[in-house]
Design a protein around this motif. Structure first.
Motif, PDB file in Angstrom:
ATOM      1  N   ALA A  71      44.828  33.912  41.302  1.00 21.74           N
ATOM      2  CA  ALA A  71      43.857  33.877  40.201  1.00 21.74           C
ATOM      3  C   ALA A  71      42.644  34.751  40.494  1.00 21.74           C
ATOM      4  O   ALA A  71      42.042  35.320  39.571  1.00 21.74           O
ATOM      5  CB  ALA A  71      43.417  32.436  39.938  1.00 21.74           C
ATOM      6  N   SER A  72      42.282  34.858  41.787  1.00 20.91           N
ATOM      7  CA  SER A  72      41.092  35.618  42.184  1.00 20.91           C
ATOM      8  C   SER A  72      41.378  37.090  42.441  1.00 20.91           C
ATOM      9  O   SER A  72      40.446  37.864  42.679  1.00 20.91           O
ATOM     10  CB  SER A  72      40.485  34.992  43.453  1.00 20.91           C
ATOM     11  OG  SER A  72      40.180  33.628  43.251  1.00 20.91           O
ATOM     12  N   ALA A  73      42.641  37.484  42.411  1.00 20.41           N
ATOM     13  CA  ALA A  73      43.009  38.864  42.742  1.00 20.41           C
ATOM     14  C   ALA A  73      42.635  39.818  41.612  1.00 20.41           C
ATOM     15  O   ALA A  73      42.435  39.421  40.464  1.00 20.41           O
ATOM     16  CB  ALA A  73      44.508  38.952  43.019  1.00 20.41           C
ATOM     17  N   GLU A  74      42.528  41.093  41.953  1.00 17.77           N
ATOM     18  CA  GLU A  74      42.272  42.125  40.962  1.00 17.77           C
ATOM     19  C   GLU A  74      43.403  42.134  39.928  1.00 17.77           C
ATOM     20  O   GLU A  74      44.578  42.171  40.296  1.00 17.77           O
ATOM     21  CB  GLU A  74      42.195  43.488  41.660  1.00 17.77           C
ATOM     22  CG  GLU A  74      41.731  44.612  40.784  1.00 17.77           C
ATOM     23  CD  GLU A  74      40.233  44.617  40.548  1.00 17.77           C
ATOM     24  OE1 GLU A  74      39.798  45.363  39.668  1.00 17.77           O
ATOM     25  OE2 GLU A  74      39.510  43.866  41.232  1.00 17.77           O
ATOM     26  N   PRO A  75      43.091  42.099  38.651  1.00 16.67           N
ATOM     27  CA  PRO A  75      44.151  42.077  37.631  1.00 16.67           C
ATOM     28  C   PRO A  75      44.713  43.470  37.350  1.00 16.67           C
ATOM     29  O   PRO A  75      44.510  44.036  36.275  1.00 16.67           O
ATOM     30  CB  PRO A  75      43.423  41.504  36.410  1.00 16.67           C
ATOM     31  CG  PRO A  75      42.017  41.971  36.567  1.00 16.67           C
ATOM     32  CD  PRO A  75      41.746  41.952  38.056  1.00 16.67           C
ATOM     33  N   ASN A  76      45.421  44.003  38.336  1.00 15.50           N
ATOM     34  CA  ASN A  76      45.929  45.366  38.216  1.00 15.50           C
ATOM     35  C   ASN A  76      47.448  45.455  38.312  1.00 15.50           C
ATOM     36  O   ASN A  76      48.010  46.543  38.303  1.00 15.50           O
ATOM     37  CB  ASN A  76      45.290  46.269  39.287  1.00 15.50           C
ATOM     38  CG  ASN A  76      45.472  45.712  40.692  1.00 15.50           C
ATOM     39  OD1 ASN A  76      46.341  44.876  40.933  1.00 15.50           O
ATOM     40  ND2 ASN A  76      44.646  46.158  41.619  1.00 15.50           N
ATOM     41  N   GLY A  77      48.112  44.292  38.423  1.00 19.52           N
ATOM     42  CA  GLY A  77      49.566  44.293  38.503  1.00 19.52           C
ATOM     43  C   GLY A  77      50.121  44.377  39.902  1.00 19.52           C
ATOM     44  O   GLY A  77      51.340  44.317  40.089  1.00 19.52           O
TER      45      GLY A  77
END
Length: 312
Positions: A71-77
């Protein structure tokens, strides 16, 4: 500048995706049913994307540590989550330390499979069916011990306690594998676990199956009666497995992942392997998956409210 360009980030929206290996967080230790599904999906998705998808096991807190990391990760795939009923629908209902909101913080990409739970005891426990378990638990001087691994497991046991009017002594474990191992060894009396994890132990005579939590008998274990047919009509406890990403994916990345997963969903070998794991292929992709997850989240919130269950 060259080094910065090599690091996947928000610039992923402007470059072909994926340009680097993709991490799939499996929020449980290696060896359990969730891990098996994750590794299967990683291999198939990687083949469709033309890029490596590797599994990163981040167990702990009933799946909460891995889910929070996703959930905290960069939303880049480049970070995905192998989500399940346990981490997406149930854990936020029972654990007050959970900091993610399943509806707000994740994008559902696909639901791949569903499974049900089997209630089992070790061979030393003198019961052979669900009514026998209830009677034995009520007559015991001490609460019967129940191994609880993950987050869905204690929730389903609590559902049964409410239905049957019994109370077990919950013995927490980090995952399904360790909890089942201690039941098989005779250290704990009872547990509830995924069909895929239980059936091999039942066939080997290491645990005794009492009932299955689907409304109809499973073709994988047709001799195991449902809990519903043993005096608890309507009792149902099971779960699904699927792929999620942090909310906020660039549109081109989300489209690429959904298109790849639609191809994985029609892969015959993929579905045959899910069946061998004791799961039922139950694919929904993209918005269909998101709709199904929202519906399940709402259903289980209603169950928790009926049980007066508060996060601990």
């Amino acid at each position: 500048m060259v080094a910065m360009a090599a690091v996947p980030g928000r610039s992923a929206a402007a470059e072909p995706y994926p340009a680097a290996p993709v991490r799939l967080i499996v929020p449980f230790p290696p060896g359990g049913p969730v891990d098996s599904v994750g590794r299967l999906l990683a291999g198939k998705l990687g083949a469709e994307l033309g890029q490596s998808v590797y599994v990163d096991n981040k167990g702990g807190a009933g799946g909460g540590i891995g889910a929070q990391a996703a959930a905290s990760a960069e939303p880049n795939g480049y970070t995905l989550l192998l989500g399940s009923t346990a981490t997406i629908s149930i854990l936020p209902l029972i654990n007050s330390s959970v900091r993610y909101d399943p509806d707000r913080d994740f994008t559902a990409l696909a639901i791949a499979a569903t499974g049900v739970q089997i209630f089992v005891v070790n061979e030393k426990v003198p019961v052979r069916d669900i009514p026998g378990l209830v009677a034995y638990a009520k007559s015991s001087k001490r609460p019967l011990s129940a191994a609880t691994g993950g987050s869905a497991n204690p929730f389903f046991i609590a559902m049964f306690e409410k239905e049957a009017g019994v109370e077990f002594l919950h013995v927490p474990y980090k995952g399904t594998g360790p909890s089942l191992a201690d039941v098989a060894a005779g250290h704990v009396a009872f547990t509830v676990a995924d069909t895929s994890a239980v059936i091999p132990l039942v066939k080997a005579g290491q645990v005794r199956a009492l009932g299955i939590s689907s409304l109809q008998r499973s073709p994988l274990a047709p001799d195991i009666p449902t809990i519903a047919e043993q005096g608890f009509p309507g009792f149902e406890a099971g779960g699904w497995f699927g792929l999620f990403a942090p909310r906020g994916l660039p549109a081109n990345v989300q489209r690429r992942l959904v298109d790849a997963l639609a191809k994985v969903a029609s892969d015959r070998d993929m579905n045959e392997q899910l069946l061998r794991l004791g799961l039922t292929p139950s694919w929904s992709v993209g918005e269909d998956a998101a709709r199904n997850v929202r519906k399940e989240n709402g259903r289980l919130r209603s169950v928790a409210a009926t049980m007066n269950m508060q996060p601990q």
